[in-house]
Design an enzyme around this catalytic site. Structure first.
Site, PDB file in Angstrom:
ATOM      1  N   GLU A  43     -13.394  -7.783   9.194  1.00  0.00           N
ATOM      2  CA  GLU A  43     -12.882  -7.208   7.949  1.00  0.00           C
ATOM      3  C   GLU A  43     -13.802  -7.475   6.743  1.00  0.00           C
ATOM      4  OE1 GLU A  43     -10.924  -5.365   6.468  1.00  0.00           O
ATOM      5  OE2 GLU A  43      -9.442  -4.714   7.930  1.00  0.00           O
TER       6      GLU A  43
ATOM      7  N   HIS B 212       0.842  -1.195   0.000  1.00  0.00           N
ATOM      8  CA  HIS B 212       0.000   0.000   0.000  1.00  0.00           C
ATOM      9  C   HIS B 212       0.879   1.247   0.000  1.00  0.00           C
ATOM     10  CE1 HIS B 212      -3.239  -2.645   1.990  1.00  0.00           C
ATOM     11  NE2 HIS B 212      -3.607  -2.400   0.759  1.00  0.00           N
TER      12      HIS B 212
END
Lengths: 475, 67
Positions: free
Chosen positions: A277, A185
């Protein structure tokens, strides 16, 4: 209020006008009401489910909470200024067409509504924000739909490398957050760059934003592509308004409800999680970076925007659907113009469906292999299904037909072992490593001659006229 | 105060509701579990906390570093 919307309030007004917003003024407990309501609205029809605005939060006299702002195809279409009945495929091609305007330079403004109130001491996020536990096993309250803004410390003046991303943040203490990011990321790259220079990383956290900014912030752009300049493209070429945050100097949205400024502490890692999640299960506990908050800026009566996560589909599946699909489509299309569309809507692209014309036998699996090597595919594309161009990849009935009619598992199920993937996939063995699966559901073509595939049934050309007529008659 | 999740005894009160007397918030400096006084007992009571979510010092020490 007309699109594009400069702030969340403007979009909520538009949703209200379109009867896509439910205002809830009865008193609600932060737990368990908010998490329960988030799950309940996700259980409604995904074509038409409304956003929720809670205006009477137990223990607060100046707070509101918005849930499910992106959580249906109707809301997604209204975000783009399209009719709420627009199909998924129509919205896919609208986003793809607007992408062609990228990059659109930002609209720099000198002041912002969130500058109305600023706190620099005695910061207590538990008292300033109506944070709440979303699911019973979460480690605590989280901020899960904010735009997190950081720069590359090794190239701080590069505007394109300034990142705007959505990362989950656990509120651990009054001015103390845990933040999750993986190494690939952009945030992960930024924290490594800062630590390489033996320093912390300035960070701004913008909460409660216009819907297009959130869409751009969760799009897998290239490292040096600006989310703000993509937001401008998706606003139809209207520049995105930003303001410089006073403490960090980072560029933040003009229209945010709340802006936190602080620092990712140098070399600090702390226990974080679990958190329910997008995969539908809880992540394990991890040692993750730590943020110390030094400034809080906010509007009066601010709207805290949050996103429910749990067993799909939930709001995040609408948010990450087409902004994941379109870049993959564009990357494939560059090398394989035969590709018609890409559906990467399932669990952020852990499963992908490619629709393509087939050049020759064995072609479909080559296209699938290319998907595995795209920046997003490297981490996510665990399963890739390829169908003919005559199959709409957003129409799962058609995709299932192609799987049943075209797939011989002996030839058409290809596995590639020991591939990298995001560690959040619960099937990883070990965590972060998986087998990839390609299912070639296209009709075999020479020289891959096999089976007894008859001539496909094609309809009269007049069918399109009848489709239009029937649509008008059923309006 | 005992943390419902890891049973550390150093948890403290970290916040009070802006409208006085509605709730308090607590946080554990060992496992960073945070909870509100008004939550169900399965979130607040060390004896009733969800068994599948309990952790101990070994779990914290073994947590993988992701970035």
């Amino acid at each position: 209020m007309q699109p594009p919307f400069d702030d969340l309030r403007g979009f909520l007004t538009a949703l209200d006008t379109a009867k896509q917003l439910l205002r809830i003024d009865r008193p609600v407990a932060l737990e368990p009401d908010l998490g329960a309501a988030g799950r309940a609205v996700a259980n409604q029809d995904g074509k038409t489910a409304p956003a929720l605005l809670f205006e009477n939060i137990d223990g607060f006299d100046d707070a509101r909470i918005a849930l499910n702002v992106h959580g249906s195809w109707a809301n997604h279409a209204l975000m783009l200024g399209m009719p709420p009945t627009s199909t998924v495929k129509e919205q896919f091609f609208e986003l793809e067409q607007r992408w062609q305007k990228f990059p659109v330079p930002v609209d720099r403004r000198s002041d912002a509504p969130w500058q109305e109130i600023t706190l620099s001491q005695d910061i207590n996020l538990f008292e300033l924000l109506p944070v709440f536990r979303l699911n019973p096993g979460d480690a605590g309250p989280y901020i899960d739909k904010a735009a997190v803004i950081t720069r590359d410390s090794a190239d701080p003046n590069n505007f394109g490398k300034q990142n705007v991303g959505l990362y989950r943040m656990q509120v651990k203490g009054p001015d103390h957050l845990g933040l999750q990011s993986g190494p690939p990321h952009d945030f992960g790259i930024h924290i490594h760059a800062a630590e390489g220079m033996h320093e912390g990383l300035p960070v701004a956290i913008a909460i409660g934003n216009d819907p297009i900014l959130t869409l751009a912030a969760s799009t897998p752009l290239e490292y040096d592509q600006s989310e703000y300049e993509m937001a401008g493209a998706w606003r139809g070429g209207v520049p995105y308004p930003v303001v410089t945050a006073p403490y960090t100097g980072l560029d933040v949205p003009w229209g945010s409800e709340i802006v936190l400024e602080g620092e990712v502490l140098y070399q600090a890692r702390e226990y974080e999680g679990p958190f329910g999640e997008f995969t539908g299960s809880y992540s394990g506990g991890r040692a993750l970076p730590v943020v110390k908050v030094h400034r809080v800026h906010r509007r009066r009566n601010p709207i805290f925007e949050h996103l429910y996560l749990g067993q799909p589909w939930t709001e995040i599946d609408y948010l990450l659907a087409l902004n994941t699909s379109v870049p993959l489509y564009r990357q494939l299309k560059q090398e394989f113009p035969e590709v018609e569309a890409v559906n990467a809507m399932y669990t952020h692209g852990l499963l992908n469906i490619i629709s393509t014309r087939v050049r020759h036998g064995g072609f479909a699996r080559v296209v699938a292999m290319r998907l595995l090597t795209t920046p997003h595919g490297i981490g996510y594309s665990k399963i890739v299904i390829v169908v003919d161009d005559t199959v709409d990849p957003f129409n799962l009935e058609q995709v299932m037909w192609a799987m049943t009619a075209n797939v011989n598992p002996e030839f058409d199920a290809i596995t590639i072992p020991r591939m990298y993937e995001i560690p959040l996939d619960p099937t990883g063995n070990p965590q972060g490593i998986t087998t990839r699966l390609i299912i070639d559901a296209t009709t075999p073509k020479p020289p891959d001659v096999r089976g007894e595939f008859g001539i496909p049934v094609t309809a009269y050309p007049e069918t399109a006229d009848w489709e239009r007529l029937l649509k008008e008659m059923t309006r | 105060m005992i943390c419902p999740r890891c049973r550390c005894t150093e948890a403290t009160t970290v916040a009070h509701s802006p409208v006085a007397g509605v709730w308090e918030m607590y946080s554990c400096p060992t496992c960073w579990y945070a909870w509100r006084s008004t939550e169900p007992a399965t979130a607040t009571d060390p004896d009733l906390y969800h068994p599948q979510f309990r952790i101990n010092a070994d779990d914290i020490a073994a947590a993988p570093r992701i970035v």
